[in-house]
Design an enzyme around this catalytic site. Structure first.
Site, mmCIF file in Angstrom:
data_model
loop_
_atom_site.group_PDB
_atom_site.id
_atom_site.type_symbol
_atom_site.label_atom_id
_atom_site.label_comp_id
_atom_site.label_asym_id
_atom_site.label_seq_id
_atom_site.Cartn_x
_atom_site.Cartn_y
_atom_site.Cartn_z
ATOM 1 C CD GLU A 172 -2.877 0.949 2.463
ATOM 2 O OE1 GLU A 172 -3.539 1.947 2.794
ATOM 3 O OE2 GLU A 172 -2.930 -0.142 3.072
ATOM 4 N N GLY A 202 -7.518 4.721 8.620
ATOM 5 C CA GLY A 202 -8.260 4.444 9.838
ATOM 6 C C GLY A 202 -7.661 3.323 10.651
ATOM 7 N N GLY A 203 -7.153 2.275 9.965
ATOM 8 C CA GLY A 203 -6.609 1.125 10.677
ATOM 9 C C GLY A 203 -5.100 1.007 10.639
ATOM 10 C CB SER A 204 -2.623 0.399 8.589
ATOM 11 O OG SER A 204 -3.109 0.665 7.285
ATOM 12 C CB THR A 205 -0.047 5.121 9.810
ATOM 13 O OG1 THR A 205 0.535 6.307 9.264
ATOM 14 C CG2 THR A 205 0.927 4.532 10.820
ATOM 15 C CD GLN A 206 -0.231 2.385 4.939
ATOM 16 O OE1 GLN A 206 -0.839 3.400 4.618
ATOM 17 N NE2 GLN A 206 -0.793 1.390 5.613
#
Length: 427
Positions: A172, A202-206
């Site tokens: 992603e 909302g659920g993850s960060t990259q």
């Protein structure tokens, strides 16, 4: 009877054409016979082709219909994008997966209206789900994907066995990095003047960027470094996705809840990041929690900051060189900056990391004396501030925030579409 020379030339041309046509099945499927004839005649005729990408996120499902134009021996150019979003996300239908199909069909109708009918059968159709489905139990996630695939297989578009899947978080981030740098035309030439990306879902960060310092490659965890090929070049990038550290999942952690586990009957989640007199229901990943504020005896900002620091302590890798590189930030980084007037809602803008902190302090302080219609804004801004600091950004580091670059949605969808089409060509 003497056969004219032109007849020999014509027969030779037809033989060459048949050979090329048989040897290039993917191009036959994607481009049509007309383009091959024109190419054989040496004409520089633009080739138009399309790709359809469904982004199934934690809060909604979005369709991207990309139209590309390509000249022989040149890299593709994006000619147009059609975009539409629906809420809620697929994960909202985890107990009744059949209900998800209507929204998928509605978005497919958008694709039909955007693509010429004669190109439907040669246009790849893909759905990639992100953190919303990653956080579901495996069986429920698969049931949703199976329902989507059933709808896809009944569509007139090009569908393969892997057309529906849960996207790896690192992919992603890499796809978003490709998107941004493709739109900025930074993937050509030797200078490689690329920009990094920060995405807060909302659920993850990259976080993804092209390291300039060898020490970053040597000191980073092995699975944070990966090589990708794009436009006949190889890029070795730093990329990592932190599952459970997206903004909504972070809220739950700050409140003391556990992902995917309902509270016990009558239990309340209490946080000093909320106004002391706040009490309400909050829904996350289809679970309803009772939450309320708590007076801690110290300013809301200070107590909230301490709580968030504890949540993130030693959970995030800090590549030191990020402070000297250019970065774009998206999603909730953008939304919360808009909420407090740091950037314009339509055009975005630039800000310093410390601007988030200043806004957080102001919002938290105002909650001590007056009511607010955005009860989580203090918590969210504090979380963003601490997260950026933990990732290695100095207070004076400048971030660019944008929903679109050159009129195109700045999400991972474009980069993922390139990768998918490229995989079809290789196979």
């Amino acid at each position: 009877m003497k056969v004219p020379k032109v007849a020999y030339v014509f027969v030779l041309f037809v033989c060459i054409l048949i050979y090329v046509y048989q040897k290039r099945p993917f191009q036959r499927t994607q481009n049509g016979l007309g383009f091959i004839i024109q190419a054989a005649l040496g004409q520089s005729v633009p080739q138009d082709f399309y790709g359809i990408m469904f982004d199934a996120g934690s809060t909604g499902t979005r369709i991207h219909v990309f139209k590309f134009t390509k000249l022989p021996n040149e890299s593709p150019k994006l000619a147009h994008e059609t975009f539409k979003a629906l809420k809620p996300g697929l994960s909202a239908y985890s107990d009744e997966p059949h209900l998800a199909t209507k929204g998928i069909q509605d978005l497919l109708d958008v694709a039909k209206e955007s693509i010429p009918r004669n190109l439907w059968a040669s246009t790849p159709l893909v759905l990639k789900a992100t953190a919303g489905l990653r956080l579901l139990p495996g069986v429920k996630a698969q049931q949703l994907l199976d329902k989507v695939k059933e709808v896809f297989q009944l569509s007139p578009f090009l569908v393969t066995n892997d057309c529906v899947s849960i996207m790896d978080g690192t992919d992603e981030g890499i796809s978003a990095w490709i998107t941004v740098n493709f739109l900025m035309d930074s993937l050509h030439g030797e200078e490689r003047n690329t920009t990094g990306i920060l995405d807060l879902g909302g659920g993850s960060t990259q976080i993804t960027f092209l390291p300039h310092n060898e020490i970053t490659l040597q000191t980073s965890p092995v699975n944070y470094i990966t090589s990708i090929q794009m436009f006949n070049s190889t890029y070795t990038v730093y990329s990592h996705s932190y599952l459970g550290f997206g903004l909504m999942s972070a809220r739950l952690a700050i409140l003391g809840g556990t992902e995917g586990r309902p509270s016990e009957e009558g239990q309340e989640l209490v946080s000093s990041c909320l106004s002391p007199d706040y009490k309400a229901e909050w829904k996350h990943a289809e679970i309803v929690y009772n939450v309320k504020g708590q007076k801690s005896g110290e300013p809301i900002y200070d107590s909230c900051y301490a709580r968030v620091e504890k949540i993130l302590y030693r959970k995030v890798h800090k590549p030191e060189e990020v402070g000297s590189l250019s970065f774009y930030a998206f999603s909730y980084y953008y939304d919360r900056a808009v909420d407090v007037g740091l950037i314009g809602e339509e055009k975005g803008g630039t800000l310093k990391v410390e601007d988030y902190g200043k806004a957080a302090r102001h919002v938290c302080q105002s909650m001590e004396s007056e009511s607010t219609d955005k009860p989580f804004l203090c918590m969210d801004l504090v979380y963003i501030t601490v997260l950026l600091e933990e990732l290695g950004f100095q207070k004076d580091a400048v971030l660019k925030l944008a929903r679109k670059i050159n009129g195109v949605e700045s999400s991972w969808a474009l980069g993922a579409t390139f990768h998918y089409i490229d995989s079809l060509q290789r196979n």
